[in-house]
Design an enzyme around this catalytic site. Structure first.
Site, PDB file in Angstrom:
ATOM      1  N   ASN A  33       0.860  -1.178   0.000  1.00  0.00           N
ATOM      2  CA  ASN A  33       0.000   0.000   0.000  1.00  0.00           C
ATOM      3  C   ASN A  33       0.898   1.230   0.000  1.00  0.00           C
ATOM      4  O   ASN A  33       1.505   1.554   1.018  1.00  0.00           O
ATOM      5  CB  ASN A  33      -0.885  -0.044   1.261  1.00  0.00           C
ATOM      6  N   TRP A  34       0.974   1.867  -1.145  1.00  0.00           N
ATOM      7  CA  TRP A  34       1.876   3.023  -1.262  1.00  0.00           C
ATOM      8  C   TRP A  34       1.297   4.298  -0.662  1.00  0.00           C
ATOM      9  O   TRP A  34       1.983   5.307  -0.551  1.00  0.00           O
ATOM     10  CB  TRP A  34       2.246   3.255  -2.746  1.00  0.00           C
ATOM     11  N   LYS A  35       0.012   4.281  -0.319  1.00  0.00           N
ATOM     12  CA  LYS A  35      -0.653   5.470   0.237  1.00  0.00           C
ATOM     13  C   LYS A  35      -0.409   6.676  -0.693  1.00  0.00           C
ATOM     14  O   LYS A  35      -0.317   6.485  -1.905  1.00  0.00           O
ATOM     15  CB  LYS A  35      -0.170   5.721   1.673  1.00  0.00           C
TER      16      LYS A  35
ATOM     17  N   HIS B 186      -9.507   1.079   4.587  1.00  0.00           N
ATOM     18  CA  HIS B 186      -8.253   1.274   5.328  1.00  0.00           C
ATOM     19  C   HIS B 186      -8.516   2.231   6.494  1.00  0.00           C
ATOM     20  O   HIS B 186      -9.341   3.147   6.372  1.00  0.00           O
ATOM     21  CB  HIS B 186      -7.169   1.832   4.405  1.00  0.00           C
TER      22      HIS B 186
ATOM     23  N   GLU C 224      -7.022   4.713   7.511  1.00  0.00           N
ATOM     24  CA  GLU C 224      -6.848   6.128   7.170  1.00  0.00           C
ATOM     25  C   GLU C 224      -8.068   6.659   6.408  1.00  0.00           C
ATOM     26  O   GLU C 224      -8.415   7.834   6.526  1.00  0.00           O
ATOM     27  CB  GLU C 224      -5.542   6.303   6.366  1.00  0.00           C
TER      28      GLU C 224
ATOM     29  N   GLU D 165      -5.497  -5.010  10.459  1.00  0.00           N
ATOM     30  CA  GLU D 165      -4.476  -3.992  10.690  1.00  0.00           C
ATOM     31  C   GLU D 165      -4.802  -3.227  11.968  1.00  0.00           C
ATOM     32  O   GLU D 165      -5.598  -2.283  11.938  1.00  0.00           O
ATOM     33  CB  GLU D 165      -4.435  -2.995   9.530  1.00  0.00           C
TER      34      GLU D 165
ATOM     35  N   GLY E 161       2.458   2.154  10.740  1.00  0.00           N
ATOM     36  CA  GLY E 161       3.453   3.223  10.636  1.00  0.00           C
ATOM     37  C   GLY E 161       4.147   3.562  11.941  1.00  0.00           C
ATOM     38  O   GLY E 161       4.797   4.598  12.051  1.00  0.00           O
TER      39      GLY E 161
ATOM     40  N   SER F 175       3.252  -2.211  10.320  1.00  0.00           N
ATOM     41  CA  SER F 175       4.694  -2.299  10.606  1.00  0.00           C
ATOM     42  C   SER F 175       5.323  -3.640  10.246  1.00  0.00           C
ATOM     43  O   SER F 175       6.210  -4.126  10.951  1.00  0.00           O
ATOM     44  CB  SER F 175       4.970  -1.952  12.080  1.00  0.00           C
TER      45      SER F 175
ATOM     46  N   GLY G  13       2.775  -1.263   4.250  1.00  0.00           N
ATOM     47  CA  GLY G  13       2.789   0.157   3.918  1.00  0.00           C
ATOM     48  C   GLY G  13       4.198   0.620   3.606  1.00  0.00           C
ATOM     49  O   GLY G  13       4.742   0.376   2.532  1.00  0.00           O
ATOM     50  N   GLY G  14       4.830   1.266   4.581  1.00  0.00           N
ATOM     51  CA  GLY G  14       6.142   1.884   4.404  1.00  0.00           C
ATOM     52  C   GLY G  14       7.167   1.024   3.676  1.00  0.00           C
ATOM     53  O   GLY G  14       7.837   1.501   2.751  1.00  0.00           O
TER      54      GLY G  14
HETATM   55  P1  PGA Z   1       2.825   0.227   7.587  1.00  0.00           P
HETATM   56  O1  PGA Z   1       1.354   0.447   6.970  1.00  0.00           O
HETATM   57  O2  PGA Z   1       3.343  -1.074   7.012  1.00  0.00           O
HETATM   58  O3  PGA Z   1       3.621   1.412   7.139  1.00  0.00           O
HETATM   59  O4  PGA Z   1       2.668   0.134   9.061  1.00  0.00           O
HETATM   60  C1  PGA Z   1       0.466  -0.611   6.792  1.00  0.00           C
HETATM   61  C2  PGA Z   1      -0.814  -0.113   6.175  1.00  0.00           C
HETATM   62  O5  PGA Z   1      -1.270   0.992   6.511  1.00  0.00           O
HETATM   63  O6  PGA Z   1      -1.425  -0.807   5.339  1.00  0.00           O
END
Ligand code: PGA
Length: 246
Positions: free
Chosen positions: A10-12, A95, A97, A163, A169, A208, A229-230
């Site tokens: 997930n590149w956001k 998600h 967010e 999640e 993050g 994470s 994510g990251g």
């Molecule tokens: P993260 O994000 O791996 O940076 O913790 C995961 C996500 O939001 O899908």
């Protein structure tokens, strides 16, 4: 029941046209990976070019959200059909967010999930409790309610991503015991609602996930892959996570 693992990135809101170099490295590295599906979900502006670059490879491209309607007067929104038309084969929905910054409720997520399936996209439906909810002993109830409210009437073409919001993050993750317990609870609820079909649904862990903890997290019962994510913004790290599956 064997479920083919899935590692999704997930590149956001990260990435520009030049970031296609990262995708190309992932495509190259993917050639030597074992039995695992890979999906990269870049921002909407990159879906068409990424899908063109990934065509015929083992890397799929996905969106990060879609509207419930197929078309109409919804300024700024993108439909599942449009994602499909741009070359996407999957979409992340609900998600945390999106739930937090765009007020998406379970019923909104459910409508989007129905739309994704209508358009022939794999829907990666995200659920997970906040820190406050976990600390006050509500995590199980929150996750049960989100699962119940966010999934449509059938579960084929659905992937669930657990999640915990507090793990996204932050560098912190739940203990392996807590992940096992929560994924077990999700599996139980999927099978009680969908029967045998619920056994086939992949349940990803997200929050994470890094090369350093991937082996432990992805080795847990009922963890069928990761939503990353990251670490998915770096080809080497993303591939290192997927390499857990040989
Ligand atoms: P993260 O994000 O791996 O940076 O913790 C995961 C996500 O939001 O899908």
């Amino acid at each position: 029941m064997t479920r083919r693992p899935l590692v999704a990135g997930n590149w956001k809101m990260n990435g520009v046209q030049a970031s296609i170099g990262v995708l190309k490295k992932i495509i190259d590295g993917a050639q030597t990976l074992g039995n695992v599906d890979l999906i990269i979900c870049p921002p909407a502006t990159l879906i068409a070019s990424f899908a063109a670059a990934a065509r015929g490879t083992r890397v799929g491209i996905g969106g990060q959200d879609c509207h419930a309607e197929a078309s109409g007067a919804y300024t700024g929104d993108i439909s599942a059909e449009m994602l499909r038309d741009a070359g996407a084969t999957a979409v992340i929905l609900g998600h945390s967010e999106r739930r937090r910054y765009h007020g998406e409720t379970d019923s909104v997520v459910r409508a989007k999930t129905v739309a994704a399936r209508r358009a022939g996209l794999l829907a990666i439906v995200c659920i997970g409790e906040t820190r406050v909810q976990r600390d006050s002993g509500q995590a199980n109830d929150v996750v049960r309610a989100q699962l119940d409210g966010s999934l449509p009437d059938a579960c084929d073409d659905i992937v669930v991503a657990y999640e915990p919001v507090w793990a996204i993050g932050t560098g912190s993750t739940p203990t392996p015991g807590d992940v096992r317990a929560m994924h077990g609870l999700i599996r139980e609820q999927l099978t009680s609602r969908f029967g045998d079909a619920g056994q086939a649904v992949r349940i990803l862990y997200g929050g994470s996930v890094k090369p350093e903890n991937a082996k432990e997290l992805l080795g847990i019962e009922n963890v069928d892959g990761a939503l990353v994510g990251g670490a998915s913004l770096n080809a080497g790290e993303f591939l290192a996570i997927a390499r857990v599956y040989r």
